[in-house]
Motif scaffolding. Structure first.
Motif, PDB file in Angstrom:
ATOM      1  N   ARG A  44     -35.836  28.570   2.994  1.00 11.36           N
ATOM      2  CA  ARG A  44     -35.731  27.011   3.313  1.00 11.36           C
ATOM      3  C   ARG A  44     -36.608  26.616   4.184  1.00 11.36           C
ATOM      4  NH1 ARG A  44     -31.036  29.805   3.777  1.00 11.36           N
ATOM      5  NH2 ARG A  44     -30.992  29.270   6.059  1.00 11.36           N
ATOM      6  N   GLN A  45     -37.173  27.239   5.260  1.00  2.99           N
ATOM      7  CA  GLN A  45     -37.934  26.612   6.053  1.00  2.99           C
ATOM      8  C   GLN A  45     -38.920  27.910   6.618  1.00  2.99           C
ATOM      9  OE1 GLN A  45     -38.183  23.853   8.496  1.00  2.99           O
ATOM     10  NE2 GLN A  45     -39.975  25.223   8.954  1.00  2.99           N
ATOM     11  N   VAL A  46     -40.176  27.514   6.310  1.00  6.80           N
ATOM     12  CA  VAL A  46     -41.182  28.733   6.814  1.00  6.80           C
ATOM     13  C   VAL A  46     -41.219  28.746   8.148  1.00  6.80           C
ATOM     14  CG1 VAL A  46     -42.620  27.913   4.629  1.00  6.80           C
ATOM     15  CG2 VAL A  46     -43.083  26.875   6.666  1.00  6.80           C
ATOM     16  N   PRO A  47     -41.791  29.632   8.794  1.00  4.04           N
ATOM     17  CA  PRO A  47     -41.695  29.939  10.176  1.00  4.04           C
ATOM     18  C   PRO A  47     -42.347  28.576  10.533  1.00  4.04           C
ATOM     19  CG  PRO A  47     -42.444  32.132   9.078  1.00  4.04           C
ATOM     20  CD  PRO A  47     -42.379  31.013   8.016  1.00  4.04           C
ATOM     21  N   ALA A  48     -41.604  27.937  11.498  1.00  4.82           N
ATOM     22  CA  ALA A  48     -41.971  26.766  12.276  1.00  4.82           C
ATOM     23  C   ALA A  48     -43.061  26.700  13.310  1.00  4.82           C
ATOM     24  CB  ALA A  48     -40.921  26.007  12.780  1.00  4.82           C
ATOM     25  N   GLU A  49     -43.877  25.537  13.091  1.00  2.00           N
ATOM     26  CA  GLU A  49     -44.636  25.135  14.078  1.00  2.00           C
ATOM     27  C   GLU A  49     -44.113  24.868  15.416  1.00  2.00           C
ATOM     28  OE1 GLU A  49     -48.084  21.737  15.139  1.00  2.00           O
ATOM     29  OE2 GLU A  49     -46.973  21.574  13.275  1.00  2.00           O
ATOM     30  N   LEU A  50     -44.684  25.389  16.380  1.00  2.00           N
ATOM     31  CA  LEU A  50     -43.967  25.289  17.703  1.00  2.00           C
ATOM     32  C   LEU A  50     -43.461  23.955  18.320  1.00  2.00           C
ATOM     33  CD1 LEU A  50     -43.350  26.767  20.717  1.00  2.00           C
ATOM     34  CD2 LEU A  50     -45.721  26.132  21.348  1.00  2.00           C
ATOM     35  N   GLY A  51     -42.466  23.989  18.488  1.00  2.01           N
ATOM     36  CA  GLY A  51     -41.747  22.548  18.736  1.00  2.01           C
ATOM     37  C   GLY A  51     -41.391  21.755  17.434  1.00  2.01           C
ATOM     38  N   GLU A  52     -41.500  22.216  16.343  1.00  2.00           N
ATOM     39  CA  GLU A  52     -41.593  21.508  15.209  1.00  2.00           C
ATOM     40  C   GLU A  52     -40.201  20.650  15.032  1.00  2.00           C
ATOM     41  OE1 GLU A  52     -41.573  22.092  10.254  1.00  2.00           O
ATOM     42  OE2 GLU A  52     -42.378  23.587  11.751  1.00  2.00           O
ATOM     43  N   HIS A  53     -39.252  21.129  15.491  1.00  3.98           N
ATOM     44  CA  HIS A  53     -37.791  20.311  15.419  1.00  3.98           C
ATOM     45  C   HIS A  53     -37.000  20.240  16.605  1.00  3.98           C
ATOM     46  CE1 HIS A  53     -38.399  23.443  12.075  1.00  3.98           C
ATOM     47  NE2 HIS A  53     -38.003  22.295  11.585  1.00  3.98           N
ATOM     48  N   THR A  54     -37.852  20.045  17.738  1.00  4.56           N
ATOM     49  CA  THR A  54     -37.532  19.472  19.181  1.00  4.56           C
ATOM     50  C   THR A  54     -36.653  18.043  19.015  1.00  4.56           C
ATOM     51  OG1 THR A  54     -39.009  20.724  20.206  1.00  4.56           O
ATOM     52  CG2 THR A  54     -38.161  19.101  21.414  1.00  4.56           C
ATOM     53  N   ARG A  55     -37.388  17.268  18.412  1.00  7.28           N
ATOM     54  CA  ARG A  55     -36.882  15.733  18.286  1.00  7.28           C
ATOM     55  C   ARG A  55     -35.501  16.003  17.359  1.00  7.28           C
ATOM     56  NH1 ARG A  55     -38.495  10.866  19.724  1.00  7.28           N
ATOM     57  NH2 ARG A  55     -40.815  11.778  19.943  1.00  7.28           N
ATOM     58  N   GLU A  56     -35.672  16.644  16.386  1.00  6.15           N
ATOM     59  CA  GLU A  56     -34.599  16.429  15.398  1.00  6.15           C
ATOM     60  C   GLU A  56     -33.243  17.140  15.858  1.00  6.15           C
ATOM     61  OE1 GLU A  56     -35.349  17.907  11.268  1.00  6.15           O
ATOM     62  OE2 GLU A  56     -34.051  19.677  11.882  1.00  6.15           O
ATOM     63  N   VAL A  57     -33.405  18.283  16.766  1.00  6.98           N
ATOM     64  CA  VAL A  57     -32.092  18.982  17.245  1.00  6.98           C
ATOM     65  C   VAL A  57     -31.515  18.392  18.330  1.00  6.98           C
ATOM     66  CG1 VAL A  57     -31.576  21.228  18.282  1.00  6.98           C
ATOM     67  CG2 VAL A  57     -33.053  21.237  16.305  1.00  6.98           C
ATOM     68  N   LEU A  58     -32.535  17.727  19.446  1.00  7.96           N
ATOM     69  CA  LEU A  58     -32.273  17.227  20.417  1.00  7.96           C
ATOM     70  C   LEU A  58     -31.213  15.724  19.992  1.00  7.96           C
ATOM     71  CD1 LEU A  58     -35.032  17.625  23.203  1.00  7.96           C
ATOM     72  CD2 LEU A  58     -32.697  18.642  22.990  1.00  7.96           C
ATOM     73  N   ALA A  59     -32.009  15.129  19.056  1.00  7.38           N
ATOM     74  CA  ALA A  59     -31.070  13.811  18.432  1.00  7.38           C
ATOM     75  C   ALA A  59     -29.668  14.200  17.920  1.00  7.38           C
ATOM     76  CB  ALA A  59     -31.888  13.352  17.317  1.00  7.38           C
ATOM     77  N   GLU A  60     -29.747  15.640  17.475  1.00  5.42           N
ATOM     78  CA  GLU A  60     -28.244  15.673  16.907  1.00  5.42           C
ATOM     79  C   GLU A  60     -27.446  16.267  18.120  1.00  5.42           C
ATOM     80  OE1 GLU A  60     -30.100  18.249  12.941  1.00  5.42           O
ATOM     81  OE2 GLU A  60     -29.116  19.148  14.505  1.00  5.42           O
ATOM     82  N   ALA A  61     -27.786  16.417  19.335  1.00  9.10           N
ATOM     83  CA  ALA A  61     -27.166  16.886  20.495  1.00  9.10           C
ATOM     84  C   ALA A  61     -26.972  15.260  21.296  1.00  9.10           C
ATOM     85  CB  ALA A  61     -27.853  17.693  21.313  1.00  9.10           C
ATOM     86  N   GLY A  62     -27.478  14.238  20.752  1.00 13.96           N
ATOM     87  CA  GLY A  62     -27.164  12.872  21.120  1.00 13.96           C
ATOM     88  C   GLY A  62     -27.996  12.469  22.024  1.00 13.96           C
ATOM     89  N   TYR A  63     -29.266  13.023  22.155  1.00 10.89           N
ATOM     90  CA  TYR A  63     -30.414  12.544  22.945  1.00 10.89           C
ATOM     91  C   TYR A  63     -31.024  11.456  22.146  1.00 10.89           C
ATOM     92  CZ  TYR A  63     -30.430  16.413  26.327  1.00 10.89           C
ATOM     93  OH  TYR A  63     -30.072  17.266  27.243  1.00 10.89           O
ATOM     94  N   THR A  64     -31.301  10.224  22.712  1.00  9.52           N
ATOM     95  CA  THR A  64     -32.064   9.021  22.322  1.00  9.52           C
ATOM     96  C   THR A  64     -33.578   9.665  22.138  1.00  9.52           C
ATOM     97  OG1 THR A  64     -32.508   8.237  24.420  1.00  9.52           O
ATOM     98  CG2 THR A  64     -30.341   7.413  23.214  1.00  9.52           C
ATOM     99  N   ASP A  65     -34.218   8.512  21.214  1.00 12.58           N
ATOM    100  CA  ASP A  65     -35.733   9.004  21.012  1.00 12.58           C
ATOM    101  C   ASP A  65     -36.253   8.733  22.500  1.00 12.58           C
ATOM    102  OD1 ASP A  65     -35.693   9.602  18.539  1.00 12.58           O
ATOM    103  OD2 ASP A  65     -36.263   7.714  17.661  1.00 12.58           O
ATOM    104  N   GLU A  66     -35.971   7.643  23.436  1.00 10.70           N
ATOM    105  CA  GLU A  66     -36.442   7.111  24.484  1.00 10.70           C
ATOM    106  C   GLU A  66     -36.278   8.479  25.387  1.00 10.70           C
ATOM    107  OE1 GLU A  66     -35.486   3.678  22.252  1.00 10.70           O
ATOM    108  OE2 GLU A  66     -34.334   5.538  22.713  1.00 10.70           O
ATOM    109  N   ARG A  67     -35.389   9.103  25.537  1.00 13.58           N
ATOM    110  CA  ARG A  67     -34.842  10.140  26.199  1.00 13.58           C
ATOM    111  C   ARG A  67     -35.919  11.266  26.058  1.00 13.58           C
ATOM    112  NH1 ARG A  67     -29.333  13.062  27.652  1.00 13.58           N
ATOM    113  NH2 ARG A  67     -29.923  14.593  29.586  1.00 13.58           N
TER     114      ARG A  67
END
Length: 402
Positions: free
Chosen positions: A366-389
């Protein structure tokens, strides 16, 4: 009947935060990611972990480590600087939303980072905290590196492999891979227990335990009085009866497993060289003599001719294949064990796929081995972090976003 679906997600809904590097950690969580768990791999943000920069035999596919490509599929990459206060706080937030936290960092590292079981379970009591290391969190060897060859050496595997002489290592990272499988198995058991009781727990596997477990049969013999010694030649172990070993033929080698010498003699037409050894009670006490008598009788055969003859007589045997030959063996072709996927940098990649088949479906990449930090924004957003933060953390070098 239509074929089962090709994206089976047996662990759908399970979230795992993995502080995983080298082979044990990534391989363990990849088993679970293949099964459908949402695996979030925490990585160092400037260069990434060891497995992104090293590969056996220097094998890089368009600059991407084959070692990394082999054990990092179906997981998301979040790049966080755990040496910073803000980075540790972000990691704590992610762990608070996890069902399982996995680490194969050295035991003292997670404690130093404030990401140990006591700290995390105080915030989330039903957390499953799974760790793997060379020797264990509290062991007297906890400061030593755990690596496959070291554990093969320390636990007798190298000393008891092959014929007498210098130690011989297994031709693959067997301790690493077995420890990874044991860790994944332990996590599955803990998840089942939590479902039944609501209880989280800490669990641990070590490479030394995995290496001993691989040798359970030999240790059971040793612990119960057997005097084990490596054979001089031909035979494969210290404890099997003849003919158990490898034998030369005119165009390679075959393996002979557990079959009576009388049956082998019959298949070969009753050669006189084997006549003294037909009594099955001598198969261990005279095993070297039997192997020495048998070996010259096989060298006139081609590999295929001898295998066909022996199999007609119900004798357990196999060709000794190299990797190319193994992939062309009809049983391997039938199993179809290779998974292919297209990586944005490496291009077309082939690796060994998930090793279990299920009647209700199969696992997809489903997901090829990811680029370093490829999902940082997505996962932190799921944890409640805003884009600005998130952007602020990225500017400070605390996280890497893509």
């Amino acid at each position: 009947m239509p074929p089962p679906p090709a994206d089976l997600r047996l662990l759908d809904g399970v979230r795992i935060v993995a502080f995983a590097t080298f082979l044990i950690g990534p391989a363990a969580v990849q088993y679970l990611a293949d099964m459908g768990a949402d695996v979030i791999k925490i990585e160092e943000p400037s260069r990434g972990p060891h497995e992104r920069h090293w590969a056996g035999a220097g094998t890089f596919v368009n600059g991407v480590s084959a070692f990394f490509l082999m054990s990092n599929r179906n997981m998301r990459s979040v790049a966080i600087d755990l040496k910073s206060d803000a980075g540790r706080a972000a990691a704590l937030d992610l762990c608070a939303g996890a069902d399982v936290v996995v680490s194969n960092f050295r035991p003292e590292v997670m404690t130093r980072l404030g990401l140990d079981y006591a700290t995390l379970s105080a915030r989330k009591p039903d957390l499953i905290y799974a760790s793997a290391s060379g020797f264990g969190v509290e062991s007297p060897y906890r400061h030593l590196p755990g690596q496959d060859l070291i554990l093969q050496s320390m636990t007798g595997l190298a000393a008891m492999t092959g014929p007498a002489g210098a130690p011989i290592a297994a031709g693959a990272a067997v301790v690493d891979q077995h420890a990874a499988a044991l860790l994944a198995m332990g996590i599955l058991a803990a998840l089942h227990h939590r479902q039944a009781t609501g209880e989280g727990q800490q669990l641990e596997t070590t490479m030394v335990q995995a290496a001993l477990d691989l040798q359970s049969e030999a240790y059971a013999l040793h612990l119960n009085g057997a005097k084990l010694a490596r054979p001089e030649r031909t035979l494969a172990t210290a404890y099997h009866e003849a003919p158990y070993g490898f034998y030369a033929v005119s165009d390679g080698y075959i393996a002979l497993s557990m079959s009576p010498i009388a049956r082998i003699s019959e298949a070969l037409g009753g050669p006189p060289e084997l006549a003294p050894y037909l009594d099955p009670t001598t198969a261990f006490s005279q095993r070297q003599e039997i192997a020495d008598a048998l070996a010259p009788l096989l060298t006139r055969f081609t590999r295929d001719d001898l295998l066909a003859l022996l199999r007609e007589h119900g004798i357990w045997c196999a060709p000794v294949n190299d990797y190319a030959e193994a992939l062309e063996d009809p049983i391997v072709e039938w199993l179809d064990p290779v998974a292919g996927f297209t990586h944005p940098q490496a291009g077309e990649v082939r690796v060994v796929k998930h090793p279990i088949t299920y009647g209700t479906g199969s696992f997809a990449v489903r997901q090829v081995p990811a680029e370093l930090g490829e999902h940082t924004r997505e996962v932190l957003a799921e944890a409640g972090y805003t884009d600005e933060r998130i952007d602020a953390l990225a500017r400070e070098g605390v996280v890497r976003v893509v």
